[in-house]
Enzyme design. Structure first.
Site, PDB file in Angstrom:
ATOM      1  N   ASN A 114     -70.372 -17.887 -18.246  1.00 34.90           N
ATOM      2  CA  ASN A 114     -69.435 -17.418 -19.269  1.00 34.90           C
ATOM      3  C   ASN A 114     -70.017 -17.295 -20.670  1.00 34.90           C
ATOM      4  O   ASN A 114     -69.588 -16.444 -21.446  1.00 34.90           O
ATOM      5  CB  ASN A 114     -68.182 -18.326 -19.288  1.00 34.90           C
ATOM      6  CG  ASN A 114     -68.491 -19.748 -19.680  1.00 34.90           C
ATOM      7  OD1 ASN A 114     -69.551 -20.274 -19.381  1.00 34.90           O
ATOM      8  ND2 ASN A 114     -67.558 -20.365 -20.362  1.00 34.90           N
ATOM      9  N   GLU A 173     -71.787 -31.065 -18.095  1.00 31.24           N
ATOM     10  CA  GLU A 173     -70.771 -30.458 -18.970  1.00 31.24           C
ATOM     11  C   GLU A 173     -69.874 -29.636 -18.051  1.00 31.24           C
ATOM     12  O   GLU A 173     -70.262 -28.549 -17.606  1.00 31.24           O
ATOM     13  CB  GLU A 173     -71.443 -29.541 -20.009  1.00 31.24           C
ATOM     14  CG  GLU A 173     -72.411 -30.247 -20.942  1.00 31.24           C
ATOM     15  CD  GLU A 173     -71.726 -31.145 -21.947  1.00 31.24           C
ATOM     16  OE1 GLU A 173     -70.550 -30.910 -22.268  1.00 31.24           O
ATOM     17  OE2 GLU A 173     -72.370 -32.103 -22.406  1.00 31.24           O
ATOM     18  N   CYS A 207     -64.575 -23.068 -21.431  1.00 29.79           N
ATOM     19  CA  CYS A 207     -64.197 -24.401 -20.940  1.00 29.79           C
ATOM     20  C   CYS A 207     -63.220 -25.118 -21.857  1.00 29.79           C
ATOM     21  O   CYS A 207     -62.540 -26.040 -21.416  1.00 29.79           O
ATOM     22  CB  CYS A 207     -65.445 -25.242 -20.721  1.00 29.79           C
ATOM     23  SG  CYS A 207     -66.472 -25.280 -22.183  1.00 29.79           S
TER      24      CYS A 207
END
Ligand SMILES: NC(=O)c1ccc[n+]([C@@H]2O[C@H](COP(=O)([O-])OP(=O)(O)OC[C@H]3O[C@@H](n4cnc5c(N)ncnc54)[C@H](O)[C@@H]3O)[C@@H](O)[C@H]2O)c1
Ligand SMILES: O=C[C@H](O)CS(=O)(=O)O
Length: 477
Positions: free
Chosen positions: A156, A252, A286
């Site tokens: 992304n 992450e 996110c």
């Protein structure tokens, strides 16, 4: 917009050499669905060769100042090629051009900050002499590189999130083996070319492209790799954690980010901010705003403003400067989001905007009358969908925010210092953003989650803590 002059196919980057493989994967333009270039598929032998090259590179001194110089040069070159690389992001991610330019600028800053941090690595003095019987001793700690770092990154934000691993990894004196997401590997390959031009010694950065499930397995199986730094889904994060034994791992991962809008908030400002941060990059972020909790007293007005801001967003060709929302990464992802929204509606949710799919596009969608057990609330949507709910009491909303297996970031719009302090203490996240949404990030801040959102922090200074070992040296006279 001009088409970038990409090559037809790209090789692996191992030990300073580019090697084309026979097996290739296509990278699609996510708007037109045309093939823009092919990437080589790495095999197990390539993974092992890159580990050997990375280890060999560690034997040649690469001083902190040299690292500073190379990273600074790479940052400058990235900015010089800003338009070209942004154009690649537009194509391979489907990210609107304005956001793509923003990503290149942020990536250059991430490298610049990493360069600066390379000069600041230091240990501490440890007063061992204060312990009885140790009067004739002195001690210091030294920060040493962990060695070979494998970096695995998501689709992304494919340039800046790569820079968040390669920048600190190199700055800390390591060699890095990068495995970028297969859907969006081109920007990472161009970054490797930039590092080559910036004078990075051979083997310090290696790039392996191909299917994550296969290469990931080879990477985790190789016992010569000292650390894994992963950004991506909780599913893969858990796989990596489970297959790397006692080696260092930084994860992450995902989130279903919440933002609270308290009764004293700037209603129009918070509604516009929430609409922007729910839908930028088609919600594939996110820290995208996914759950909004609005105080009952201002709910109607907030919702009206948010619907208006959402309906003003233009969905379309990411290369067009007036576009706010481009395609999702793949049609199957748009179909998944469509199914989740349809399921929520069938369970009683109310559509306030959007709710329609056209191929790979999904309209920015606002749902109300939601229940925390609906997939659009409980899971990470990773698409342009936001669920807006109400609350009356402070403790009630803190509980609602914490009713999640994730904990990356949250937002809270309020000028009530007492409530802000209480939220800071009680909300279970890696970062709480007061008077903005969960979606705020600048690249030098500590960034990382709790619970299922991961372990370890990014932001060059913090990532370098993870990517170094603290070695104690004790001197006895
Ligand atoms: N916390 C953060 O900073 C952050 C930032 C961006 C994205 N994300 C998360 O990433 C996810 C979306 O990205 P995605 O779809 O690219 O994630 P993903 O987990 O599918 O893929 C991420 C990377 O892992 C690789 N991979 C796939 N299978 C693997 C395996 N078995 N072993 C090792 N590597 C493997 C992929 O090739 C890719 O490079 C979302 O959950 C999002 O929240 C988190
Ligand atoms: O997708 C998550 C990213 O970390 C957010 S940002 O692009 O770094 O702001």
């Amino acid at each position: 917009m001009n088409n970038v002059l990409l090559k037809n196919s790209y090789g692996l980057f191992i030990g300073g050499q580019w090697t084309e493989k026979n097996e290739k994967l296509p990278v699609l333009n996510k708007y037109s669905q045309e093939v823009i270039a092919e990437i080589s598929v790495a095999e197990e032998s390539d993974v092992n060769a890159s580990v050997e090259a990375a280890k060999k590179a560690l034997n040649t001194p690469f001083s902190p100042y040299e690292r500073f110089e190379v990273l600074t040069k790479a940052s400058e070159l990235l900015l010089e090629q800003k338009e070209t690389i942004a154009n690649v992001l537009v194509q391979e991610v489907g990210k609107p051009i304005g956001e793509s330019i923003g990503e290149v600028e942020r990536a250059a800053l991430t490298l610049e900050v990493s360069a600066e941090e390379a000069k600041r690595i230091h240990g501490d003095g440890v007063p061992v002499e204060s312990a009885p019987g140790s009067e004739n001793r002195k001690a210091v700690t030294m920060k040493t590189p962990v060695g070979v770092v494998a970096a695995i990154t998501p689709f992304n934000v494919p340039l800046n999130l790569v820079c968040h691993k390669v920048g600190p990894g190199l700055a800390a004196g390591n060699s890095v083996i990068l495995k970028p997401a297969e859907e969006t590997s081109l920007s990472a390959i161009l970054l490797a070319e930039i590092f080559e031009e910036a004078g990075l010694p051979s083997g310090r950065l290696n790039v392996l492209t191909g299917e994550g499930s296969e290469i990931g397995g080879y990477l985790t199986a190789n016992q010569e790799i000292n650390m894994y730094t992963f950004t991506g889904s909780p599913r893969v994060g858990q796989l990596i954690r489970g297959s790397t034994g006692i080696r260092k791992v930084a994860l992450e991962l995902g989130n279903n980010s919440a933002t609270i809008v308290h009764r004293d908030a700037d209603i129009a400002g918070s509604a516009i901010a929430a609409a922007q941060k729910s839908f930028n990059n088609a919600g594939q972020v996110c820290i995208s705003v996914q759950r909004v909790f609005v105080h009952e007293d201002i709910y109607e007005l907030f919702l009206e403003n948010m619907i208006e801001a959402t309906k003003a967003l233009k969905v379309g060709d990411p290369a067009d400067a007036s576009t706010n929302i481009g395609p999702m990464i793949a049609e199957k992802e748009a179909i998944r989001v469509e199914n989740w929204v349809n399921e929520a509606v069938s369970q009683g949710a109310k559509l306030q905007a959007g709710g329609k799919r056209e191929g790979v596009f999904y309209q920015p969608t606002i749902l109300t009358n939601v229940d925390p057990e609906m997939k659009v609330c409980r899971n990470e949507v990773f698409g342009p969908v936001v669920a807006v709910d109400t609350y009356r009491e402070e403790d009630e909303v803190i509980e609602k925010v914490n009713d999640s297996e994730y904990g990356l970031q949250a937002g809270l719009f309020t000028n009530d210092l007492r409530f802000a302090m209480k939220a800071a203490e009680k909300i279970e996240v890696g970062g709480l953003i007061i008077n903005d949404t969960s979606g705020y990030r600048v690249d030098h801040m500590p960034y990382g989650g709790v619970k299922k959102s991961g372990t370890g922090k990014e932001g060059p200074k913090y990532a370098m803590e993870e990517m170094t070992e603290e070695k104690l040296i004790v001197f006895q006279s």
